[in-house]
Design an enzyme around this catalytic site. Sequence first.
Site, PDB file in Angstrom:
ATOM      1  N   GLN A   1       7.130  -9.979   8.098  1.00 15.61           N
ATOM      2  CA  GLN A   1       8.475  -9.535   7.749  1.00 15.61           C
ATOM      3  C   GLN A   1       9.024  -8.503   8.724  1.00 15.61           C
ATOM      4  OE1 GLN A   1       6.897  -8.269   3.906  1.00 15.61           O
ATOM      5  NE2 GLN A   1       7.936  -6.303   4.138  1.00 15.61           N
TER       6      GLN A   1
ATOM      7  N   HIS B   1       4.840   1.886  -8.007  1.00 18.45           N
ATOM      8  CA  HIS B   1       3.837   0.820  -8.003  1.00 18.45           C
ATOM      9  C   HIS B   1       3.000   0.849  -9.276  1.00 18.45           C
ATOM     10  CE1 HIS B   1       4.314   1.362  -3.493  1.00 18.45           C
ATOM     11  NE2 HIS B   1       4.580   0.086  -3.660  1.00 18.45           N
TER      12      HIS B   1
ATOM     13  N   GLN C   1      15.124  -8.848  -2.563  1.00 22.65           N
ATOM     14  CA  GLN C   1      13.790  -9.429  -2.486  1.00 22.65           C
ATOM     15  C   GLN C   1      13.395 -10.071  -3.814  1.00 22.65           C
ATOM     16  OE1 GLN C   1      10.152  -7.431  -0.651  1.00 22.65           O
ATOM     17  NE2 GLN C   1       9.809  -7.002  -2.805  1.00 22.65           N
TER      18      GLN C   1
ATOM     19  N   LYS D   1      13.911  -2.099  -7.217  1.00 23.78           N
ATOM     20  CA  LYS D   1      14.479  -1.350  -6.089  1.00 23.78           C
ATOM     21  C   LYS D   1      14.757  -2.283  -4.911  1.00 23.78           C
ATOM     22  CE  LYS D   1      12.082   1.307  -3.328  1.00 23.78           C
ATOM     23  NZ  LYS D   1      12.508   0.835  -1.966  1.00 23.78           N
TER      24      LYS D   1
ATOM     25  N   GLY E   1       0.797  -1.212   0.000  1.00 21.43           N
ATOM     26  CA  GLY E   1       0.000   0.000   0.000  1.00 21.43           C
ATOM     27  C   GLY E   1       0.832   1.266   0.000  1.00 21.43           C
ATOM     28  N   TYR E   2       0.159   2.384   0.230  1.00 20.01           N
ATOM     29  CA  TYR E   2       0.731   3.730   0.115  1.00 20.01           C
ATOM     30  C   TYR E   2       1.411   3.858  -1.250  1.00 20.01           C
ATOM     31  CZ  TYR E   2       1.487   8.205   2.280  1.00 20.01           C
ATOM     32  OH  TYR E   2       1.404   9.535   2.600  1.00 20.01           O
ATOM     33  N   LEU E   3       0.601   3.675  -2.280  1.00 19.79           N
ATOM     34  CA  LEU E   3       1.088   3.531  -3.640  1.00 19.79           C
ATOM     35  C   LEU E   3       1.684   4.820  -4.187  1.00 19.79           C
ATOM     36  CD1 LEU E   3      -1.861   1.423  -5.133  1.00 19.79           C
ATOM     37  CD2 LEU E   3       0.214   0.618  -3.975  1.00 19.79           C
ATOM     38  N   HIS E   4       2.698   4.646  -5.028  1.00 19.37           N
ATOM     39  CA  HIS E   4       3.332   5.774  -5.717  1.00 19.37           C
ATOM     40  C   HIS E   4       3.545   5.384  -7.178  1.00 19.37           C
ATOM     41  CE1 HIS E   4       6.978   3.377  -5.345  1.00 19.37           C
ATOM     42  NE2 HIS E   4       6.885   3.409  -4.031  1.00 19.37           N
ATOM     43  N   GLU E   5       4.197   6.253  -7.932  1.00 14.60           N
ATOM     44  CA  GLU E   5       4.366   6.010  -9.363  1.00 14.60           C
ATOM     45  C   GLU E   5       5.141   4.734  -9.658  1.00 14.60           C
ATOM     46  OE1 GLU E   5       3.109   7.480 -12.016  1.00 14.60           O
ATOM     47  OE2 GLU E   5       1.930   8.832 -10.751  1.00 14.60           O
TER      48      GLU E   5
END
Length: 319
Positions: free
Chosen positions: A68, A44, A192, A188, A38-42
């Site tokens: 995690q 995502h 992972q 990024k 969540g807290y989506l940005h460009e």
Amino acid sequence: MATTNTDPEIITDKNEMRKWSRAMRSQGKTIGLVPTMGYLHEGHLSLIKESHNRSNLTVVSIYVNPGQFSPSEDLSTYPSDFLGDLLKLKSIPQRVDVVFHPYNLYDCNNNNNNKSVVIGNAIRKSENETVSSCVEETGAGHETWVRVERLEKGMCGKSRPVFFRGVATVVAKLFNIVEPDVAVFGKKDYQQLRVIQRMVRDLDFSIEVIGSEIMRDSDGLALSSRNVLLKPEEREKALSISRSLFWAKSAAQKGQINCKELRELVIKEINGAGGRIDYVEVVNQESLEAVDEIKSPVVICVAVWFGAIRLIDNMEINL
């Protein structure tokens, strides 16, 4: 691949999510999954575009995974804005078919499916002591974990010893629930990405895992949900991360293949800006093993604290 956008269907129950996916697959549709917290940005949104290019339907999961986080990490500080996320998803031209927003994906033996459960209070007191996740407890709670034993050990795995175990486990759960054909992750979070790709290979998931390129602000800072937590002066100082990585890549392209020299270039610039370095490593892109000289594709991976905020970034070098 539809291009007309409408409100995505919101599913919170894992059985309903699986039912939807199987119904779509029975119609011959392919499904792309974009897992997020969540807290989506460009950044995502670019993953959604990639999913849209590779599948008929796209599912975006929004779930802050307690598995995690260790008990010493404050899960509650992770930024959240679900309604804002929905508005962003509705604003993009690529249709999102389902938002999977489960309340809790861990069985904690309390018969409560209406909220995420954060439990456990074990904190590491020495390097040799086992660290617990904040979803662990004594008794009949969740106790099954997925580990990618070698790739999880270095870099972020050193300072966050339960992190990749939690990531691999929740992603495996999402894969089992959504049953996608394609899953898209950002580069990024480089370690992972490699952990998940290895898990998919080793456990025979029939899923193509795509690594999408890092998205950056105009000033070079890698997009992250945590950026909003930076104070203005910390954000300015954090530009030293991407600046140093681009310098190191340029130096390598000009013939500097000594990885110690490249690391020192990055460390000097970040230290000069007041950053507190967790690690700077030059590693093989596939094995994530540290290298002394660039003889094959490498990636410089960085984790740095500015104030109370930990940021990660990386730069692939393909000579």
